[in-house]
Motif scaffolding. Structure first.
Motif, short mmCIF file in Angstrom:
data_model
loop_
_atom_site.label_atom_id
_atom_site.label_comp_id
_atom_site.label_asym_id
_atom_site.label_seq_id
_atom_site.Cartn_x
_atom_site.Cartn_y
_atom_site.Cartn_z
N CYS A 201 0.80 -1.21 0.00
CA CYS A 201 0.00 0.00 0.00
C CYS A 201 0.84 1.27 0.00
CB CYS A 201 -1.01 0.02 1.14
SG CYS A 201 -2.52 0.94 0.68
N SER A 202 1.92 1.24 -0.78
CA SER A 202 2.71 2.41 -1.11
C SER A 202 2.93 2.36 -2.61
CB SER A 202 4.05 2.40 -0.38
OG SER A 202 3.86 2.33 1.02
N GLN A 203 3.36 3.46 -3.18
CA GLN A 203 3.56 3.49 -4.62
C GLN A 203 4.76 2.62 -5.02
OE1 GLN A 203 3.73 7.81 -5.21
NE2 GLN A 203 1.65 7.75 -6.00
N PRO A 204 4.75 2.07 -6.22
CA PRO A 204 5.84 1.18 -6.64
C PRO A 204 7.22 1.80 -6.49
CG PRO A 204 4.05 1.12 -8.23
CD PRO A 204 3.71 2.21 -7.27
N GLU A 205 7.30 3.11 -6.71
CA GLU A 205 8.60 3.78 -6.65
C GLU A 205 9.24 3.70 -5.27
OE1 GLU A 205 6.23 5.74 -9.97
OE2 GLU A 205 5.82 4.94 -7.97
N ALA A 206 8.43 3.47 -4.22
CA ALA A 206 8.95 3.45 -2.85
C ALA A 206 9.50 2.10 -2.44
CB ALA A 206 7.85 3.87 -1.88
N MET A 207 9.30 1.08 -3.23
CA MET A 207 9.49 -0.28 -2.75
C MET A 207 10.89 -0.88 -2.93
SD MET A 207 6.57 -0.83 -1.47
CE MET A 207 4.79 -1.04 -1.58
N GLY A 208 11.56 -0.58 -4.00
CA GLY A 208 12.77 -1.31 -4.37
C GLY A 208 13.86 -1.27 -3.32
N ASP A 209 14.20 -0.10 -2.81
CA ASP A 209 15.26 0.02 -1.81
C ASP A 209 14.88 -0.70 -0.53
OD1 ASP A 209 16.80 1.48 -3.56
OD2 ASP A 209 16.31 3.43 -2.68
N ALA A 210 13.60 -0.65 -0.17
CA ALA A 210 13.15 -1.35 1.03
C ALA A 210 13.35 -2.86 0.89
CB ALA A 210 11.68 -1.03 1.31
N VAL A 211 13.02 -3.40 -0.26
CA VAL A 211 13.22 -4.83 -0.51
C VAL A 211 14.69 -5.19 -0.36
CG1 VAL A 211 13.11 -6.64 -2.26
CG2 VAL A 211 11.18 -5.08 -1.96
N ALA A 212 15.56 -4.39 -0.95
CA ALA A 212 16.99 -4.69 -0.90
C ALA A 212 17.52 -4.67 0.52
CB ALA A 212 17.76 -3.69 -1.77
N ILE A 213 17.11 -3.67 1.31
CA ILE A 213 17.56 -3.58 2.70
C ILE A 213 17.06 -4.78 3.49
CG2 ILE A 213 17.26 -2.29 4.86
CD1 ILE A 213 17.14 0.27 3.08
N ALA A 214 15.78 -5.12 3.33
CA ALA A 214 15.20 -6.23 4.07
C ALA A 214 15.87 -7.56 3.68
CB ALA A 214 13.70 -6.30 3.83
N ALA A 215 16.07 -7.77 2.39
CA ALA A 215 16.68 -9.01 1.92
C ALA A 215 18.11 -9.13 2.43
CB ALA A 215 16.64 -9.07 0.40
N ASP A 216 18.87 -8.05 2.36
CA ASP A 216 20.26 -8.08 2.83
C ASP A 216 20.33 -8.32 4.34
OD1 ASP A 216 21.12 -7.60 0.27
OD2 ASP A 216 21.55 -5.47 0.58
N THR A 217 19.42 -7.69 5.09
CA THR A 217 19.42 -7.85 6.54
C THR A 217 19.06 -9.27 6.94
OG1 THR A 217 18.79 -5.53 6.81
CG2 THR A 217 18.44 -6.97 8.70
N ALA A 218 18.05 -9.83 6.29
CA ALA A 218 17.66 -11.22 6.59
C ALA A 218 18.79 -12.18 6.23
CB ALA A 218 16.39 -11.57 5.82
N ARG A 219 19.42 -11.95 5.10
CA ARG A 219 20.52 -12.82 4.67
C ARG A 219 21.68 -12.75 5.66
NH1 ARG A 219 21.53 -10.38 0.28
NH2 ARG A 219 19.78 -11.32 -0.83
N ALA A 220 22.01 -11.54 6.11
CA ALA A 220 23.11 -11.38 7.06
C ALA A 220 22.82 -12.06 8.39
CB ALA A 220 23.38 -9.90 7.28
#
Length: 297
Positions: A201-220
């Motif tokens: 429920c945010s615009q597509p433009e807001a999502m990409g960096d959040a995904v990368a941060i979350a994925a990197d944090t979970a992986r770490a």
């Protein structure tokens, strides 16, 4: 490419397409009350389009939309009805996610009432309990909201998915609507053993960096927690007017066609997402396009 799980899209406009009336303050709850057949039809549209998980149409089963008196007297009955309609539509073709929505208004973290939340969450959980395969805490604006929902679900063995909504205009890094960081949100989801962390429920433009941060944090952290996105198609729905999400029927943008949504999905998948769907204004045609696109890829 990782195995992608497809979600459904936004129920509100799909309900209209199936003959329901969309109006405030009831919003999508009105269809559960007056046009339950439209709710089943909307769910079926998404399943036929390829959705593997559908969410109970209980987003508006909170006092803001149906009123305090009706929430107390009829809210549990209507929420159980919504969950049963989702289960009826899903059959064995899709999983059903129980919906724990923002309790005090979309995008309004400052209105969260810690004292009232447990009782409200208990009603929503008990009403959906017998019909769902997993729990989705969605459109969550703050860590406090997410923690309260996770606490209410403590001891339930079904998977927990937490979806945070982001500021559309954060200037330098993705932020929750509370101003808290995606890193902190990811750490909270890991702490509560969430199977998936999503952004919605945010615009597509807001999502990409959040995904990368979350994925990197979970992986770490050595976690297998999945990351997902279901963006909205709101037209210029910016944070300074966030209260309007509870008061008006927001226009949707014309540029976010099914074909255009595929480009965003590719970016999210490249950043680490493995769960993709849509929120407000993203319909069954978008989900069908995603299914075909992922098959082609």
């Amino acid at each position: 490419m990782a195995q992608i799980t497809l979600l459904d899209g936004g129920m509100s406009r799909e309900l209209v397409a199936c003959g329901a009336e969309l109006k405030q303050p009831e919003w999508s709850a009105g269809a559960v009350i007056d046009r339950p057949e439209a709710v089943v039809a909307a769910h079926r549209n998404f399943i036929n389009a390829g959705a593997e998980v559908i969410t109970v149409n209980a987003y508006a089963m909170v006092p803001f939309h149906i009123g305090e008196d009706r929430f107390s007297s009829l809210g549990a009955e209507w929420t159980t009805r919504a969950a049963g309609l989702a289960r009826e539509a899903a059959g064995t073709q899709a999983k059903v996610a129980g919906c724990l929505p923002p309790l005090f208004g979309s995008y309004k973290p400052e209105l969260f009432d810690t004292a009232r939340a447990p009782t409200m969450l208990k009603q929503l959980i008990e009403a959906q309990f017998d019909h769902v395969d997993l729990w989705l805490v969605e459109t969550t604006s703050s860590l406090e909201e997410a923690a309260a929902a996770a606490a209410a679900l403590a001891g339930d063995s079904r998977p927990l998915w937490i979806a945070f909504t982001l500021q559309d205009d954060a200037p330098t890094q993705p932020l929750l609507r509370s101003g808290e960081t995606v890193l902190a949100a990811t750490e909270l989801a890991l702490h509560h053993g969430a199977e998936a962390l999503l952004f919605n429920c945010s615009q597509p433009e807001a999502m990409g960096d959040a995904v990368a941060i979350a994925a990197d944090t979970a992986r770490a952290a050595g976690s297998t927690m999945r990351i997902g996105v279901y963006a909205n198609a709101f037209d210029e729905h910016k944070d300074e007017g966030a209260g309007a999400a509870n008061e008006v029927i927001t226009e949707v943008r014309e540029d976010l066609t099914p074909a255009a949504y595929l480009d965003w999905a590719d970016q999210w998948i490249a950043a680490g997402a493995s769960i993709i769907g849509g929120c407000c204004g993203v319909g069954s045609a978008h989900i069908a396009a995603l299914r075909q696109h992922l098959k082609d890829v």
